[in-house]
Design a protein around this motif. Structure first.
Motif, PDB file in Angstrom:
ATOM      1  N   SER A 145       0.419  -1.244   0.502  1.00 26.74           N
ATOM      2  CA  SER A 145       0.251  -0.106   0.083  1.00 26.74           C
ATOM      3  C   SER A 145       0.690   1.383  -0.226  1.00 26.74           C
ATOM      4  O   SER A 145       0.476   2.360  -0.303  1.00 26.74           O
ATOM      5  CB  SER A 145      -0.643   0.409   1.040  1.00 26.74           C
ATOM      6  N   SER A 146       2.311   0.808   0.480  1.00 28.40           N
ATOM      7  CA  SER A 146       3.115   2.292   0.290  1.00 28.40           C
ATOM      8  C   SER A 146       3.502   2.507  -0.878  1.00 28.40           C
ATOM      9  O   SER A 146       4.382   3.673  -0.910  1.00 28.40           O
ATOM     10  CB  SER A 146       4.464   2.419   2.181  1.00 28.40           C
ATOM     11  N   ALA A 147       3.602   1.100  -1.743  1.00 28.46           N
ATOM     12  CA  ALA A 147       4.854   1.606  -2.755  1.00 28.46           C
ATOM     13  C   ALA A 147       3.974   2.825  -3.930  1.00 28.46           C
ATOM     14  O   ALA A 147       2.691   3.165  -3.912  1.00 28.46           O
ATOM     15  CB  ALA A 147       4.384   0.254  -3.927  1.00 28.46           C
ATOM     16  N   PRO A 148       4.575   3.087  -5.208  1.00 27.12           N
ATOM     17  CA  PRO A 148       3.151   4.024  -5.443  1.00 27.12           C
ATOM     18  C   PRO A 148       2.812   3.811  -6.263  1.00 27.12           C
ATOM     19  O   PRO A 148       2.397   2.448  -6.925  1.00 27.12           O
ATOM     20  CB  PRO A 148       4.917   4.831  -7.007  1.00 27.12           C
TER      21      PRO A 148
ATOM     22  N   LEU B  60       3.873  -7.477 -16.658  1.00 29.30           N
ATOM     23  CA  LEU B  60       3.529  -5.767 -16.283  1.00 29.30           C
ATOM     24  C   LEU B  60       3.914  -4.971 -17.323  1.00 29.30           C
ATOM     25  O   LEU B  60       3.763  -4.312 -17.585  1.00 29.30           O
ATOM     26  CB  LEU B  60       4.876  -5.488 -15.664  1.00 29.30           C
ATOM     27  N   GLY B  61       4.436  -5.215 -18.508  1.00 33.22           N
ATOM     28  CA  GLY B  61       5.003  -4.392 -19.793  1.00 33.22           C
ATOM     29  C   GLY B  61       4.065  -4.637 -21.206  1.00 33.22           C
ATOM     30  O   GLY B  61       3.584  -3.517 -21.312  1.00 33.22           O
TER      31      GLY B  61
ATOM     32  N   VAL C  46       5.978  -1.344 -11.441  1.00 38.87           N
ATOM     33  CA  VAL C  46       6.334  -2.550 -11.019  1.00 38.87           C
ATOM     34  C   VAL C  46       6.845  -2.044  -9.582  1.00 38.87           C
ATOM     35  O   VAL C  46       6.440  -3.593  -8.712  1.00 38.87           O
ATOM     36  CB  VAL C  46       7.983  -2.799 -11.052  1.00 38.87           C
ATOM     37  N   ARG C  47       6.390  -1.313  -9.231  1.00 40.01           N
ATOM     38  CA  ARG C  47       6.667  -0.841  -6.949  1.00 40.01           C
ATOM     39  C   ARG C  47       5.072  -0.392  -6.990  1.00 40.01           C
ATOM     40  O   ARG C  47       5.089  -0.788  -5.145  1.00 40.01           O
ATOM     41  CB  ARG C  47       7.285  -0.050  -6.893  1.00 40.01           C
ATOM     42  N   SER C  48       4.000  -0.430  -7.480  1.00 42.56           N
ATOM     43  CA  SER C  48       2.576  -0.746  -7.381  1.00 42.56           C
ATOM     44  C   SER C  48       1.625  -1.850  -6.994  1.00 42.56           C
ATOM     45  O   SER C  48       3.069  -2.808  -6.701  1.00 42.56           O
ATOM     46  CB  SER C  48       1.977   0.254  -8.243  1.00 42.56           C
ATOM     47  N   GLU C  49       0.753  -1.827  -6.460  1.00 47.27           N
ATOM     48  CA  GLU C  49       0.157  -2.835  -5.800  1.00 47.27           C
ATOM     49  C   GLU C  49      -0.394  -3.430  -6.916  1.00 47.27           C
ATOM     50  O   GLU C  49       0.367  -5.168  -6.752  1.00 47.27           O
ATOM     51  CB  GLU C  49      -0.918  -2.484  -5.126  1.00 47.27           C
TER      52      GLU C  49
END
Length: 276
Positions: free
Chosen positions: A39-42, A71-72, A259-262
């Protein structure tokens, strides 16, 4: 929305050329991200679609192939007019290629040590951010005809084993596990990335290989996995950075954000990666 082809282009490692230094995006440091929750990821929507266009070139560890490819495709669907081009391989070779001048926007490595090759070359303006972790597993031929149940079983007479080269993150982790167990193992081959080590088992050229759990899962029945307790002491952190003078820095930042999102964490978790 048009349907995108499933095949994706990859790049060959570049050699020579004008050095292209790498830098990292305004993501948190690896120490900070190690304790961060999903939840704290961008947020995946942090960059507006109108600001993101063109080709994003991502150099990524071979073990990320399936999840990053997915993801791409999601990134391209969210940002029409973009294309994500990947170069998957051993993290050490990718880092060496980048510091030798290969143009790229993003580097995702399978260990802090291989990322340090880039940061030591003054290619990162800050600390890389750890976005996932990965644990080892023994891959064996389907049916496990050699009855491999432990790491020690790999040292039995007549066993043919492939390992990643020691300078590759999966190889360094395997050696750490072997050392921790007080075992000595001479493989029949050292491979330059984890996918090559896995392929040796798939082709039945070896009886077993030490790879990541994510690779066994991605093989989807073409190999079987054997867990071993020593792997808990050899877990690899995966850091990611935005490269300095990246040809498409804006889009690269947006890809790292995904990549760093939920949403990104969900794809990576389903592939078998561990949260940092």
């Amino acid at each position: 929305m048009t349907t995108r082809p499933t095949h994706r282009r990859t790049l060959q490692l570049a050699v020579g050329g004008t050095a292209v230094l790498l830098t990292l995006s305004a993501c948190s440091s690896s120490d900070d991200s190690a304790g961060a929750s999903a939840s704290s990821a961008p947020s995946a929507g942090a960059s507006s679609a109108g600001d993101v266009k063109g080709t994003v070139t991502v150099f990524a560890a071979a073990s990320l192939k399936e999840s990053f490819t997915e993801l791409g495709e999601e990134f391209e669907a969210a940002h029409p007019g973009t294309e994500v081009t990947f170069n998957f391989g051993g993290s050490d070779a990718l880092a060496a290629s980048i510091t030798s001048g290969a143009p790229a926007d993003v580097f995702a490595a399978a260990s802090p040590k291989t990322m340090q090759i880039v940061t030591d070359a003054k290619g990162a303006a800050g600390e890389p951010a750890t976005f996932v972790r990965n644990q080892l597993e023994i891959a064996v031929v389907p049916g496990n005809p050699k009855d491999v149940a432990t790491l020690k079983d790999l040292t039995k007479s007549g066993m043919k084993v492939a390992l990643c080269a020691k300078e590759v993150p999966c190889g360094a982790a395997a050696q750490k596990a072997l050392d921790g167990a007080g075992l000595k193992l001479t493989p029949v081959s050292y491979e330059q990335d984890v996918k090559s080590a896995l392929t040796k088992v798939q082709l039945k050229e070896v009886d077993a290989s030490v790879v990541y759990k994510t690779d066994v899962k991605a093989a989807a029945g073409k190999v079987e996995g054997v867990e071993f307790p020593e792997s808990a002491g050899a877990v690899n952190d995966y850091p990611i950075v935005l490269l300095k003078d990246a040809p498409n820095a804006g889009a690269a930042e947006a890809f790292i954000t995904l990549v760093r999102s939920e949403q990104g964490r969900k794809v990576l978790s389903e592939a078998g990666f561990l949260n940092p």
